[in-house]
Scaffold this motif. Structure first.
Motif, PDB file in Angstrom:
ATOM      1  N   LYS A 148     -13.609  21.438 -33.367  1.00  0.00           N
ATOM      2  CA  LYS A 148     -13.367  22.386 -34.444  1.00  0.00           C
ATOM      3  C   LYS A 148     -12.258  21.918 -35.395  1.00  0.00           C
ATOM      4  CE  LYS A 148     -12.594  27.357 -34.963  1.00  0.00           C
ATOM      5  NZ  LYS A 148     -12.284  28.594 -34.235  1.00  0.00           N
ATOM      6  N   TYR A 149     -11.223  21.299 -34.857  1.00  0.00           N
ATOM      7  CA  TYR A 149     -10.050  20.970 -35.689  1.00  0.00           C
ATOM      8  C   TYR A 149      -9.829  19.459 -35.873  1.00  0.00           C
ATOM      9  CZ  TYR A 149      -8.904  25.901 -35.255  1.00  0.00           C
ATOM     10  OH  TYR A 149      -8.945  27.267 -35.307  1.00  0.00           O
TER      11      TYR A 149
ATOM     12  N   ILE B  19      -3.744  26.611 -31.779  1.00  0.00           N
ATOM     13  CA  ILE B  19      -3.875  26.741 -33.238  1.00  0.00           C
ATOM     14  C   ILE B  19      -4.093  28.206 -33.617  1.00  0.00           C
ATOM     15  CG2 ILE B  19      -5.334  26.140 -35.227  1.00  0.00           C
ATOM     16  CD1 ILE B  19      -5.559  23.321 -34.041  1.00  0.00           C
ATOM     17  N   GLU B  20      -4.926  28.887 -32.845  1.00  0.00           N
ATOM     18  CA  GLU B  20      -5.166  30.297 -33.160  1.00  0.00           C
ATOM     19  C   GLU B  20      -3.910  31.151 -32.927  1.00  0.00           C
ATOM     20  OE1 GLU B  20      -8.942  30.330 -31.115  1.00  0.00           O
ATOM     21  OE2 GLU B  20      -9.545  28.953 -32.729  1.00  0.00           O
TER      22      GLU B  20
ATOM     23  N   VAL C 117      -5.418  17.288 -31.557  1.00  0.00           N
ATOM     24  CA  VAL C 117      -6.603  17.869 -32.204  1.00  0.00           C
ATOM     25  C   VAL C 117      -7.817  16.952 -32.117  1.00  0.00           C
ATOM     26  CG1 VAL C 117      -5.409  19.413 -33.821  1.00  0.00           C
ATOM     27  CG2 VAL C 117      -5.957  17.085 -34.531  1.00  0.00           C
TER      28      VAL C 117
ATOM     29  N   ASN D 167      -7.450  24.646 -29.250  1.00  0.00           N
ATOM     30  CA  ASN D 167      -7.872  25.736 -30.144  1.00  0.00           C
ATOM     31  C   ASN D 167      -7.012  26.987 -29.932  1.00  0.00           C
ATOM     32  OD1 ASN D 167      -9.808  23.936 -30.906  1.00  0.00           O
ATOM     33  ND2 ASN D 167     -11.562  25.130 -30.196  1.00  0.00           N
TER      34      ASN D 167
ATOM     35  N   SER E 100     -10.498  18.387 -30.127  1.00  0.00           N
ATOM     36  CA  SER E 100     -11.131  19.623 -30.570  1.00  0.00           C
ATOM     37  C   SER E 100     -12.141  19.328 -31.669  1.00  0.00           C
ATOM     38  CB  SER E 100     -10.062  20.588 -31.100  1.00  0.00           C
ATOM     39  OG  SER E 100     -10.670  21.610 -31.862  1.00  0.00           O
TER      40      SER E 100
ATOM     41  N   TYR F 246      -8.488  17.480 -39.050  1.00  0.00           N
ATOM     42  CA  TYR F 246      -7.088  17.244 -39.439  1.00  0.00           C
ATOM     43  C   TYR F 246      -6.770  15.745 -39.440  1.00  0.00           C
ATOM     44  CZ  TYR F 246      -5.700  22.181 -38.549  1.00  0.00           C
ATOM     45  OH  TYR F 246      -5.547  23.537 -38.566  1.00  0.00           O
TER      46      TYR F 246
ATOM     47  N   TYR G 233      -0.605  23.659 -39.110  1.00  0.00           N
ATOM     48  CA  TYR G 233      -0.923  23.260 -37.728  1.00  0.00           C
ATOM     49  C   TYR G 233      -0.261  24.232 -36.735  1.00  0.00           C
ATOM     50  CZ  TYR G 233      -1.134  19.879 -33.781  1.00  0.00           C
ATOM     51  OH  TYR G 233      -1.333  19.247 -32.576  1.00  0.00           O
TER      52      TYR G 233
END
Ligand SMILES: *Cc1c(COP(=O)(O)O)cnc(C)c1O
Length: 478
Positions: free
Chosen positions: A271-272, A369-370, A266, A366, A269, A275, A392
């Motif tokens: 976006k994530y 995760i999605e 992550v 991503n 990313s 974490y 996660y």
């Protein structure tokens, strides 16, 4: 062209053709054609002795491919890796053809620079300004190296005098990877010196309990040495609270190793990345690219914040014949490694990153995760499934038996066995010490899409209906 070249070309061409057919079969075939070990053994001519012709070798090789588990199949969701990126596959083949050893710059000039570039890039993202690192044989090995660096830091004359009768202690969470236990005994620390910190309801380390254990040990005359935190636990996907743990490590002057074998991805990313908040407080990190980036086993890194530490911990020997004092000796990475000969694992990850760019790497993580959110929804919307945890990329669940009198653990185990022997999808299970058995679904495979998750639940529902028939059928004997 001599006859040897001819033979080499024949082997390479046939390999390429076979590989294309093999990967295309993932579209239609099962993940595994399950055979019990003895049946499998009898179905092959595996024993060594008389020579085979080229054609005979290829008949056998195709049979081997056919009877092996297809980890590059989109329905392989069993382990924390799966699928294969095309760039990684090409790079792996080329790296094997180059076959350098990463010990010295002299023999691996370009590969050394590529590995250093990757280490620098990951260290930059994580916040290790002067960080160093080395690729290792896996996350387990990286955790061992973390412990070895920790003891080098706390006990500078460890190499000469060992532990000198003192009791050093290491703290990991109850949900940490089993490699920490291996590291504790391999390093001579002893399993009794490894302390397990309680976890909260999501599976993350409880910092209050950590602090208590450290104080308790100090009061008993033990010498706390290292905290082994985890970013992304293997079963439940939990991230330990690194900011809080980092503070505790600093208060007590302990080495903080963060096992980010599973969760480290992550970092790529935007976006994530949150974490991993607090990961810059670590002294060292385990990072596996083969898990979330499908670069193939193994693509593992050990990263260290403190320049010079890796060399200090590893160095010793080899100067007569391999680590010469030559112009480029500062570039040799062998003196940073537990290994002597070392594969060029860097090329596959570097090529993937080069090909996709920072944005493309972020999309890979991503997507996973999605996809795991989609899995969670599928579990939650069926009344036969019960979600036990979801963090996660990990979703743990049990299937509810058709009637109350059936043992839920036994039922889930039977279901899992049916899934494996059918071979259409592979999802692993967990058996806790108290006997609880549940499925652990993970999204790690770059080839898996929502439609494959739909297929997985269709297959699970099929297995459920088959197992239910066995249970619900009236017994004739009674
Ligand atoms: C997978 C995993 C490891 C071990 O990594 P390998 O590369 O398989 O040796 C270590 N720690 C955690 C948290 C893991 O999930």
């Amino acid at each position: 062209m001599n006859s040897n070249d001819n033979s080499l070309h024949k082997w390479i061409d046939t390999t390429t053709e076979t590989l294309k057919d093999y990967l295309a079969e993932n579209e239609t075939g099962p993940v595994v054609k399950y055979l019990a070990p003895l049946c499998l053994k009898e179905s092959f001519k595996l024993s060594l002795g008389k020579s085979l012709s080229f054609d005979e070798c290829w008949i056998l090789l195709k049979e081997i491919l056919d009877k092996s588990v297809r980890t590059s199949h989109p329905m392989f969701m069993n382990q924390l890796f799966g699928g294969i990126q095309p760039e990684a596959l090409s790079a792996e083949i080329l790296a094997t053809a180059l076959n350098p050893t990463m010990a010295t710059f002299e023999v691996a000039p370009v590969m050394t620079l590529i590995e250093k570039e990757l280490v620098r890039k990951i260290c930059d993202i994580i916040g290790f300004k002067l960080g160093e690192g080395i690729m290792v044989t896996g996350g387990s090995n990286a955790n061992l190296v973390g412990l070895l660096c920790a003891r080098q830091f706390k006990i500078p004359d460890i190499k000469k005098r060992g532990y000198a009768g003192k009791n050093y202690t290491v703290y990991v969470s109850a949900d940490a990877h089993y490699s920490y236990e291996k590291a504790a005994h391999i390093s001579g620390l002893g399993l009794d010196q490894l302390k397990f910190v309680n976890v909260d309801e999501h599976g993350a380390m409880d910092p209050t309990h950590l602090r208590e254990l450290i104080l308790q040990d100090k009061a008993r005359g033990n010498l706390p040495m290292m905290i082994g935190a985890t970013a992304g636990t293997t079963v439940r996907g939990a991230f330990d609270p690194l900011t809080e743990i980092g503070k505790i490590a600093r208060e007590h002057n302990l080495w903080l190793h963060v096992d980010a074998a599973w969760g480290g991805g992550v970092a790529l990313s935007e976006k994530y990345r949150h974490y991993l908040t607090g990961i810059h407080l670590a002294d060292s990190i385990t990072f596996d690219a083969h898990k979330t980036f499908s670069t193939g086993l193994v693509t593992s890194f050990f990263l260290c914040k403190h320049p010079g530490m890796l060399k200090q911990m590893n160095q010793g020997g080899g100067h007569e014949y391999i680590f010469h004092d030559y112009d480029n000796s500062d570039w040799d990475t062998g003196t940073y490694s537990l290994q002597c000969g070392r594969r060029a694992d860097a090329l596959k990850f570097w090529l993937l990153w080069k090909s996709r760019g920072d944005k493309g790497m972020e999309l890979i993580i991503n997507h996973l995760i999605e996809l795991s959110h989609y899995v969670k929804e599928k579990i939650q919307t069926s009344n036969r499934f019960e979600l036990l945890s979801s963090n996660y990329l990990n979703n743990c669940f049990q299937v509810i038996p058709p009637v109350n009198s059936i043992d839920i653990n036994q039922y889930n185990l039977e279901l899992r066995t049916k899934l494996v022997t059918d071979g259409k999808a592979l999802v692993n299970y967990v058996q806790k010490p108290d006997g609880q058995i549940f499925f652990r679904h993970v999204c790690a495979n770059n080839l898996t899409e929502e439609k494959d998750i739909d297929r997985l639940f269709e297959e699970l529902n099929f297995c459920i209906s088959e197992i239910d028939k066995i249970y619900i059928r009236p017994s004739e004997e009674n």
